[in-house]
Scaffold this motif. Structure first.
Motif, PDB file in Angstrom:
ATOM      1  N   GLY A   1      39.885 -46.802 -20.467  1.00 14.35           N
ATOM      2  CA  GLY A   1      40.384 -48.037 -21.074  1.00 14.35           C
ATOM      3  C   GLY A   1      40.632 -49.004 -19.932  1.00 14.35           C
ATOM      4  O   GLY A   1      41.498 -48.762 -19.096  1.00 14.35           O
TER       5      GLY A   1
ATOM      6  N   GLU B   1      41.609 -52.668 -18.300  1.00 14.79           N
ATOM      7  CA  GLU B   1      42.338 -53.911 -18.545  1.00 14.79           C
ATOM      8  C   GLU B   1      41.837 -54.965 -17.565  1.00 14.79           C
ATOM      9  O   GLU B   1      42.258 -54.990 -16.418  1.00 14.79           O
TER      10      GLU B   1
ATOM     11  N   SER C   1      39.552 -53.879 -27.024  1.00 16.67           N
ATOM     12  CA  SER C   1      40.689 -53.350 -27.769  1.00 16.67           C
ATOM     13  C   SER C   1      41.860 -54.308 -27.858  1.00 16.67           C
ATOM     14  O   SER C   1      42.807 -54.050 -28.609  1.00 16.67           O
TER      15      SER C   1
ATOM     16  N   GLU D   1      44.101 -61.494 -19.903  1.00 15.48           N
ATOM     17  CA  GLU D   1      43.587 -60.125 -19.817  1.00 15.48           C
ATOM     18  C   GLU D   1      42.892 -59.766 -21.122  1.00 15.48           C
ATOM     19  O   GLU D   1      43.289 -60.208 -22.187  1.00 15.48           O
TER      20      GLU D   1
ATOM     21  N   GLN E   1      41.162 -56.004 -22.862  1.00 13.00           N
ATOM     22  CA  GLN E   1      40.986 -54.575 -22.617  1.00 13.00           C
ATOM     23  C   GLN E   1      39.749 -54.072 -23.340  1.00 13.00           C
ATOM     24  O   GLN E   1      39.461 -54.499 -24.454  1.00 13.00           O
TER      25      GLN E   1
ATOM     26  N   GLY F   1      37.997 -50.402 -24.444  1.00 12.74           N
ATOM     27  CA  GLY F   1      38.141 -48.961 -24.483  1.00 12.74           C
ATOM     28  C   GLY F   1      39.033 -48.478 -25.602  1.00 12.74           C
ATOM     29  O   GLY F   1      39.538 -49.291 -26.377  1.00 12.74           O
ATOM     30  N   PRO F   2      39.271 -47.166 -25.707  1.00 11.70           N
ATOM     31  CA  PRO F   2      38.661 -46.170 -24.832  1.00 11.70           C
ATOM     32  C   PRO F   2      37.156 -46.051 -25.070  1.00 11.70           C
ATOM     33  O   PRO F   2      36.711 -46.023 -26.209  1.00 11.70           O
TER      34      PRO F   2
ATOM     35  N   ASN G   1      42.650 -47.009 -17.291  1.00 12.05           N
ATOM     36  CA  ASN G   1      43.294 -45.890 -18.002  1.00 12.05           C
ATOM     37  C   ASN G   1      42.249 -44.810 -18.200  1.00 12.05           C
ATOM     38  O   ASN G   1      41.110 -45.092 -18.568  1.00 12.05           O
TER      39      ASN G   1
ATOM     40  N   SER H   1      41.385 -40.577 -19.292  1.00 15.51           N
ATOM     41  CA  SER H   1      41.749 -39.263 -19.823  1.00 15.51           C
ATOM     42  C   SER H   1      40.494 -38.417 -19.963  1.00 15.51           C
ATOM     43  O   SER H   1      39.374 -38.936 -19.933  1.00 15.51           O
TER      44      SER H   1
ATOM     45  N   ARG I   1      50.388 -44.733 -12.934  1.00 16.45           N
ATOM     46  CA  ARG I   1      51.487 -44.688 -13.904  1.00 16.45           C
ATOM     47  C   ARG I   1      51.107 -43.751 -15.042  1.00 16.45           C
ATOM     48  O   ARG I   1      49.977 -43.757 -15.517  1.00 16.45           O
TER      49      ARG I   1
ATOM     50  N   GLU J   1      47.193 -44.062 -15.886  1.00 14.97           N
ATOM     51  CA  GLU J   1      46.740 -45.418 -15.607  1.00 14.97           C
ATOM     52  C   GLU J   1      46.633 -45.607 -14.104  1.00 14.97           C
ATOM     53  O   GLU J   1      47.645 -45.487 -13.397  1.00 14.97           O
TER      54      GLU J   1
HETATM   55  P1  ADP Z   1      49.244 -51.735 -20.445  1.00 14.10           P
HETATM   56  O1  ADP Z   1      50.411 -51.207 -21.224  1.00 14.10           O
HETATM   57  O2  ADP Z   1      49.129 -51.102 -19.109  1.00 14.10           O
HETATM   58  O3  ADP Z   1      49.203 -53.242 -20.397  1.00 14.10           O
HETATM   59  P2  ADP Z   1      46.965 -51.987 -22.267  1.00 14.10           P
HETATM   60  O4  ADP Z   1      47.450 -51.828 -23.655  1.00 14.10           O
HETATM   61  O5  ADP Z   1      46.663 -53.357 -21.801  1.00 14.10           O
HETATM   62  O6  ADP Z   1      47.956 -51.212 -21.269  1.00 14.10           O
HETATM   63  O7  ADP Z   1      45.607 -51.155 -22.077  1.00 14.10           O
HETATM   64  C1  ADP Z   1      45.520 -49.783 -22.295  1.00 14.10           C
HETATM   65  C2  ADP Z   1      44.077 -49.382 -22.445  1.00 14.10           C
HETATM   66  O8  ADP Z   1      43.987 -47.971 -22.401  1.00 14.10           O
HETATM   67  C3  ADP Z   1      43.447 -49.812 -23.751  1.00 14.10           C
HETATM   68  O9  ADP Z   1      42.135 -50.284 -23.524  1.00 14.10           O
HETATM   69  C4  ADP Z   1      43.417 -48.538 -24.556  1.00 14.10           C
HETATM   70  O10 ADP Z   1      42.352 -48.512 -25.485  1.00 14.10           O
HETATM   71  C5  ADP Z   1      43.172 -47.521 -23.451  1.00 14.10           C
HETATM   72  N1  ADP Z   1      43.539 -46.138 -23.818  1.00 14.10           N
HETATM   73  C6  ADP Z   1      44.370 -45.700 -24.794  1.00 14.10           C
HETATM   74  N2  ADP Z   1      44.396 -44.363 -24.850  1.00 14.10           N
HETATM   75  C7  ADP Z   1      43.561 -43.901 -23.878  1.00 14.10           C
HETATM   76  C8  ADP Z   1      43.155 -42.611 -23.443  1.00 14.10           C
HETATM   77  N3  ADP Z   1      43.633 -41.501 -23.993  1.00 14.10           N
HETATM   78  N4  ADP Z   1      42.273 -42.551 -22.409  1.00 14.10           N
HETATM   79  C9  ADP Z   1      41.803 -43.651 -21.840  1.00 14.10           C
HETATM   80  N5  ADP Z   1      42.139 -44.893 -22.207  1.00 14.10           N
HETATM   81  C10 ADP Z   1      43.015 -45.042 -23.223  1.00 14.10           C
END
Ligand code: ADP
Ligand code: MN
Ligand code: MN
Ligand code: MN
Length: 435
Positions: A190, A192, A250, A262, A264, A266-267, A314, A316, A379, A393
């Motif tokens: 994911g 950002e 997303s 910003e 985003q 993903g995932p 991000n 996983s 994080r 993250e």
């Molecule tokens: P932040 O709280 O750091 O601002 P964001 O909400 O901007 O985070 O972005 C988080 C990103 O991580 C999104 O694109 C989301 O789809 C993605 N994400 C959520 N779950 C997972 C996961 N399990 N693995 C990888 N990415 C994920």
């Protein structure tokens, strides 16, 4: 709206010069203008001095309408042919280039498309005497600008002999993502993507007084209001264009520094994350081009007490998303700590100006991790800690990072690379972590 649609503002200004309605010109929308002129031109046909000016205005307006009509023309009832916009990464590793060609019928998969070539000597990617670079179609998106069956084609670049050229980072990433060990772990990313909008002529952030600064950071993050949010139309137009194109976007948000935004993606699984980010960057270049605003991915566009721009990644895997995943995340963090330098050197140019230890960053020289801590390199979210599984993250990548490089390196370091037992024990001690 007026502040970003520079061409239409200029156009309105030109009209007001010659008309008697100049007082409130700036507060009038183009729709109001056109209704005004339609009425006026009828009344004024008998008065020749005013007629010339108004007809000229009407004709200019008509030209814009006819141009829009042509741009919106649906050609599908007349031809099977489509336009494919081939997109590739230029010599800086950050510039996106594209050119278009006619394809005989609609396509659904990049393998149905021909390879193509471009002049690499014009993009800083080949010498003049042997300038041909070959592009291979890799991913297809719907074209939100041309509509219909027209497509955008993300490509990577090779020499005529079939070797990936140095700026082709996708090739190695695709190899890593097709390694059976990596495939089995279904890596999700994911990303950002933060970016900054600049006023075209002065290259100063959108909404900032030219030659000066806005009030200090605080009120701008996720804000609404003419004195706090600058460029929302661009962010929103981009959001819809991405959804139309089929990009796995997303969300979006206004950032801490005014004029910074910003989105985003993903995932997304494996190589797809990189393809989608690159296509989304291309769309953003096209939309800012239309708006007359300059996009920059510089990680620290304004020195001083202003947030930089990052590209938090991000991450996983199947194992981190399953029961006991937090333990797997800790082991991944341990590996990441041992390869901090390699990662930093692959995370974007000029990142040392951003990773200062201030403004929600960790220092570039030290590796750190923490739960819910935005001052760390890595994080882990509260939810992940609570549920004992989830994702991490990586906050280090800069906004100008190459997503192919960053995603592939994360997979390599955590899934393919193994530290020696001694190094692992030492690192575990340093991070105060039981593995
Ligand atoms: P932040 O709280 O750091 O601002 P964001 O909400 O901007 O985070 O972005 C988080 C990103 O991580 C999104 O694109 C989301 O789809 C993605 N994400 C959520 N779950 C997972 C996961 N399990 N693995 C990888 N990415 C994920
Ligand atoms: Mn975010
Ligand atoms: Mn952010
Ligand atoms: Mn983040």
């Amino acid at each position: 709206m007026a502040q970003i649609l520079a061409p239409s503002v200029q156009w309105q200004m030109r009209i007001t010069k010659n008309s008697s309605y100049s007082r409130d010109a700036s507060s009038m929308s183009s729709k109001m203008w056109s209704s005004l002129f339609l009425k006026q031109s009828k009344k004024l046909t008998a008065r020749s001095s005013a007629k010339y000016r108004l007809l000229a205005v009407k004709s200019e307006h008509g030209t814009i309408n006819r141009m829009e009509d042509l741009l919106n023309l649906d050609v599908t009832p007349y031809t099977d042919k489509i336009i494919a916009e081939y997109i590739w990464i230029g010599g800086t590793g950050l510039d996106v280039r594209s050119k278009s060609r006619t394809i005989s019928k609609p396509v659904e998969h990049p393998s149905e498309l021909p390879k193509w070539n471009y002049d690499g000597s014009s993009t800083g990617q080949a010498p003049g005497e042997d300038s041909e670079v070959i592009i291979y179609p890799q991913a297809i998106f719907k074209d939100p600008f041309r509509g219909g069956n027209n497509i955008l084609v993300v490509c990577d670049a090779y020499t005529p002999a079939g070797e990936p050229i140095p700026t082709n980072k996708r090739h190695k990433a695709a190899q890593i993502f097709s390694d059976p060990k990596v495939v089995a772990e279904v890596p999700w990313f994911g990303i950002e993507q933060e970016y900054t909008l600049l006023q075209t002529d002065v290259k100063w952030p959108l909404g900032w007084p030219v030659g000066g600064y806005p009030g200090p950071q605080g009120p701008y993050y996720c804000a609404a209001g003419a004195d706090k949010s600058f460029g929302r139309d661009i962010s929103d137009a981009h959001y819809k264009a991405c959804l139309y194109a089929g990009i796995n976007i997303s969300g979006t948000n206004g950032e801490v520094m005014p004029g910074q935004w910003e989105f985003q993606v993903g995932p997304s699984v494996g190589i797809e994350a990189g393809d989608h980010i690159w296509c989304a960057r291309y769309l953003l270049e096209r939309i800012t081009e239309q708006a007359g605003v300059v996009l920059t991915l510089d990680p620290k566009p304004i020195e001083g007490d202003w947030n930089g721009a990052g590209c938090h990644t991000n991450y996983s895997t199947k194992s981190t998303r399953e029961e006991g995943g937090f333990e797997v995340i800790k082991k991944a963090i341990l590996n990441l700590s041992l390869r901090h330098k390699e990662h930093i050197s692959a995370y974007g140019e000029g990142n040392e100006r951003r990773l200062t230890g201030k403004h929600e960053t960790a220092s570039i020289n030290t590796f750190s991790w923490g739960v819910a801590n935005r001052g760390c390199s890595i994080r882990v979210g509260r939810d992940t800690e609570k549920e004992g599984k989830g994702y991490l993250e990586d906050r280090r990548p800069a906004s100008n990072m190459d997503p192919y490089v960053v995603t592939a390196l994360l997979a390599e370091t955590t899934l393919l690379w193994e530290p020696t037992l001694e190094a692992e024990a030492l690192a575990a001690q340093k991070l105060a972590m039981k593995v």
